[in-house]
Write an enzyme that holds these catalytic residues in place. Structure first.
Site, PDB file in Angstrom:
ATOM      1  N   ARG A   1       9.844  12.872  14.386  1.00 56.97           N
ATOM      2  CA  ARG A   1       8.887  13.985  14.497  1.00 56.97           C
ATOM      3  C   ARG A   1       9.332  14.950  15.584  1.00 56.97           C
ATOM      4  O   ARG A   1       9.335  16.171  15.382  1.00 56.97           O
ATOM      5  CB  ARG A   1       7.490  13.422  14.818  1.00 56.97           C
ATOM      6  CG  ARG A   1       6.872  12.730  13.627  1.00 56.97           C
ATOM      7  CD  ARG A   1       5.491  12.190  13.917  1.00 56.97           C
ATOM      8  NE  ARG A   1       4.894  11.663  12.700  1.00 56.97           N
ATOM      9  CZ  ARG A   1       4.083  10.613  12.643  1.00 56.97           C
ATOM     10  NH1 ARG A   1       3.759   9.954  13.751  1.00 56.97           N
ATOM     11  NH2 ARG A   1       3.585  10.221  11.494  1.00 56.97           N
TER      12      ARG A   1
ATOM     13  N   HIS B   1       3.580   2.709  21.003  1.00 55.54           N
ATOM     14  CA  HIS B   1       3.264   3.666  19.943  1.00 55.54           C
ATOM     15  C   HIS B   1       1.819   4.116  20.116  1.00 55.54           C
ATOM     16  O   HIS B   1       0.901   3.516  19.586  1.00 55.54           O
ATOM     17  CB  HIS B   1       3.463   2.995  18.587  1.00 55.54           C
ATOM     18  CG  HIS B   1       3.200   3.904  17.440  1.00 55.54           C
ATOM     19  ND1 HIS B   1       3.908   5.067  17.225  1.00 55.54           N
ATOM     20  CD2 HIS B   1       2.313   3.825  16.430  1.00 55.54           C
ATOM     21  CE1 HIS B   1       3.462   5.649  16.129  1.00 55.54           C
ATOM     22  NE2 HIS B   1       2.485   4.924  15.628  1.00 55.54           N
TER      23      HIS B   1
ATOM     24  N   GLY C   1       0.833  -1.198   0.000  1.00 58.76           N
ATOM     25  CA  GLY C   1       0.000   0.000   0.000  1.00 58.76           C
ATOM     26  C   GLY C   1       0.867   1.246   0.000  1.00 58.76           C
ATOM     27  O   GLY C   1       1.924   1.297  -0.642  1.00 58.76           O
TER      28      GLY C   1
HETATM   29  P1  A3D Z   1      -2.421   0.742   3.133  1.00 56.38           P
HETATM   30  O1  A3D Z   1      -2.055   1.713   2.073  1.00 56.38           O
HETATM   31  O2  A3D Z   1      -3.868   0.443   3.389  1.00 56.38           O
HETATM   32  O3  A3D Z   1      -1.655  -0.644   2.793  1.00 56.38           O
HETATM   33  C1  A3D Z   1      -1.934  -1.844   3.447  1.00 56.38           C
HETATM   34  C2  A3D Z   1      -1.836  -2.954   2.409  1.00 56.38           C
HETATM   35  O4  A3D Z   1      -2.003  -4.207   3.075  1.00 56.38           O
HETATM   36  C3  A3D Z   1      -2.925  -2.883   1.331  1.00 56.38           C
HETATM   37  O5  A3D Z   1      -2.319  -2.788   0.050  1.00 56.38           O
HETATM   38  C4  A3D Z   1      -3.695  -4.191   1.505  1.00 56.38           C
HETATM   39  O6  A3D Z   1      -4.125  -4.765   0.277  1.00 56.38           O
HETATM   40  C5  A3D Z   1      -2.643  -5.057   2.176  1.00 56.38           C
HETATM   41  N1  A3D Z   1      -3.197  -6.212   2.890  1.00 56.38           N
HETATM   42  C6  A3D Z   1      -4.346  -6.306   3.609  1.00 56.38           C
HETATM   43  N2  A3D Z   1      -4.483  -7.556   4.082  1.00 56.38           N
HETATM   44  C7  A3D Z   1      -3.398  -8.254   3.676  1.00 56.38           C
HETATM   45  C8  A3D Z   1      -2.964  -9.585   3.854  1.00 56.38           C
HETATM   46  N3  A3D Z   1      -3.707 -10.464   4.553  1.00 56.38           N
HETATM   47  N4  A3D Z   1      -1.797  -9.971   3.294  1.00 56.38           N
HETATM   48  C9  A3D Z   1      -1.057  -9.099   2.569  1.00 56.38           C
HETATM   49  N5  A3D Z   1      -1.411  -7.825   2.356  1.00 56.38           N
HETATM   50  C10 A3D Z   1      -2.569  -7.411   2.907  1.00 56.38           C
HETATM   51  O7  A3D Z   1      -1.809   1.168   4.531  1.00 56.38           O
HETATM   52  P2  A3D Z   1      -0.426   1.943   4.821  1.00 56.38           P
HETATM   53  O8  A3D Z   1       0.634   1.379   3.943  1.00 56.38           O
HETATM   54  O9  A3D Z   1      -0.672   3.397   4.830  1.00 56.38           O
HETATM   55  O10 A3D Z   1      -0.192   1.490   6.332  1.00 56.38           O
HETATM   56  C11 A3D Z   1       0.107   0.142   6.638  1.00 56.38           C
HETATM   57  C12 A3D Z   1       0.031  -0.108   8.140  1.00 56.38           C
HETATM   58  O11 A3D Z   1       1.015   0.667   8.812  1.00 56.38           O
HETATM   59  C13 A3D Z   1      -1.311   0.257   8.802  1.00 56.38           C
HETATM   60  O12 A3D Z   1      -1.641  -0.762   9.741  1.00 56.38           O
HETATM   61  C14 A3D Z   1      -1.013   1.565   9.518  1.00 56.38           C
HETATM   62  O13 A3D Z   1      -1.855   1.761  10.636  1.00 56.38           O
HETATM   63  C15 A3D Z   1       0.415   1.306   9.950  1.00 56.38           C
HETATM   64  N6  A3D Z   1       1.206   2.494  10.287  1.00 56.38           N
HETATM   65  C16 A3D Z   1       2.019   2.400  11.368  1.00 56.38           C
HETATM   66  C17 A3D Z   1       2.810   3.459  11.738  1.00 56.38           C
HETATM   67  C18 A3D Z   1       3.698   3.339  12.926  1.00 56.38           C
HETATM   68  O14 A3D Z   1       4.414   4.263  13.248  1.00 56.38           O
HETATM   69  C19 A3D Z   1       3.717   2.112  13.697  1.00 56.38           C
HETATM   70  C20 A3D Z   1       2.778   4.656  10.993  1.00 56.38           C
HETATM   71  C21 A3D Z   1       1.948   4.729   9.886  1.00 56.38           C
HETATM   72  C22 A3D Z   1       1.153   3.633   9.539  1.00 56.38           C
END
Ligand code: A3D
EC number: 1.1.1.37
Length: 320
Positions: free
Chosen positions: A152, A176, A12
């Site tokens: 940040r 976090h 993603g």
């Molecule tokens: P996003 O762009 O939605 O990407 C997530 C991807 O995961 C999508 O492409 C989905 O298709 C894929 N996905 C869903 N289920 C599965 C699966 N079973 N197997 C493989 N792929 C799958 O999200 P993002 O890239 O913006 O964020 C990803 C994660 O990081 C989220 O959980 C956010 O909350 C987290 N995040 C954490 C922080 C920290 O500082 C810890 C910061 C920002 C985001």
């Protein structure tokens, strides 16, 4: 020498940015994996087509099957769903816990020697579960949050003081979440601890307090602006710094979610602490001496993480 292999589970917003940065830095060949068909393949091809312009050599590929991650040296996990309107934190926990179970099984089967960095939220509970599901040693499974939260904090300080970000060192520990622990006493600008900067009149106490508060809510600030998702540039850059320290045995001291075995009086839980990352993954955990106020903040943050871990055990009794 063969190139290193970096597998990104989840393609993603963060996954795509990770692939681009790993390519630009020539960290190795890159595999993007996702359950969504076409997305990892499309992003891999798009980034590969940028390589002649930027002048980097890396093979990029996209896949929808776990066999593609076979033999990966580093795996960065962002797979999961974000919280949508009407969804409770418990719903999110339950869905992403199921995702971690699938991801853990894939890693166990195809890349048991990898260094694994989890980013999926709720971070501390998800990395705890991923380590259990994958069965990898705890020193090889970490969570990314502290590098981002500290970045940040550093950025806000550099902006307030009108100095280079390079000369600002800061550390944010704990889980976090909004009760993370920005360590004011241990953060410095040009080597000068923040409380001394206040005494010197270079930064007011009110401004410092506001920066600490903004750091704690840094994730929410971006979500409120973007409206359609959460931060991805800085989270990706932070995870790449961790991957690079492992791949190049840099032995950087970074705040990461690591499994504790007695440090800080905790055993088995994952929480943000300063660690040395080198060729063996987490090589050392630094135990900082807290004052009473810091101790209380850290305990509060750990309690939130413990609550989430207990909720995971309720949902998946096999984790207990
Ligand atoms: P996003 O762009 O939605 O990407 C997530 C991807 O995961 C999508 O492409 C989905 O298709 C894929 N996905 C869903 N289920 C599965 C699966 N079973 N197997 C493989 N792929 C799958 O999200 P993002 O890239 O913006 O964020 C990803 C994660 O990081 C989220 O959980 C956010 O909350 C987290 N995040 C954490 C922080 C920290 O500082 C810890 C910061 C920002 C985001």
């Amino acid at each position: 020498m063969a190139r290193k292999k970096i597998a990104l589970i989840g393609s993603g917003q963060i996954g795509g940015t990770l692939a681009h940065l790993a390519g630009l830095k020539e960290l190795g060949d890159i595999v993007l994996f996702d359950i969504a068909e076409g997305i990892p393949q499309g992003k891999a091809l798009d980034i590969a087509e940028s390589s002649p312009v930027d002048g980097f050599d890396a093979k990029l590929s996209g896949a929808n099957g776990y066999e593609a991650i076979a033999g990966a040296d580093v795996i960065i996990v962002t797979a999961g769903v974000p919280r949508k309107p009407g969804m409770s934190r418990d719903d999110l926990l339950s869905i992403n816990l199921g995702v971690m179970e699938q991801v853990g099984a894939g890693i166990k089967q195809y890349a048991p020697n990898a260094f694994v960095i989890c980013i999926t939220n709720p971070l501390d509970a998800m990395v705890w579960a991923l380590q259990k599901f994958s069965g990898l040693p705890a020193n090889k499974v970490v969570g990314m949050a502290g590098v981002l939260d500290s970045a940040r904090f550093r950025y806000f300080l550099a902006e307030a003081l009108n100095v280079s970000v390079k000369d600002v060192h800061a550390m944010t520990l704990g889980g976090h979440g909004d009760d993370m622990v920005p360590l004011v006493r241990h953060s410095t600008v040009g080597g000068i601890p923040l409380p001394d900067l206040v005494k010197m009149g270079l930064l007011s106490q009110e401004k410092l307090d506001a920066i600490v508060e903004r750091t704690r809510k840094g994730g929410g600030e971006i979500v409120a602006l973007l409206k359609t998702g959460s931060a991805f540039y800085a989270p990706a850059a932070s995870a790449i710094a961790m991957a690079e320290s492992y791949l190049k045995d840099q032995k950087r001291i970074l705040p990461v979610a690591a499994q504790l075995s007695g440090q800080y009086g905790l055993d088995g839980t994952y929480v943000g602490v300063p660690v040395v990352i080198g060729e063996n993954g987490v090589e050392r955990i630094f135990e900082i001496e807290f004052d009473e106020a810091e101790k209380a903040m850290f305990a509060k943050s750990v309690a939130s993480v413990s609550g989430l871990i207990e909720a995971c055990k309720q949902i998946k009794p096999s984790l207990a």
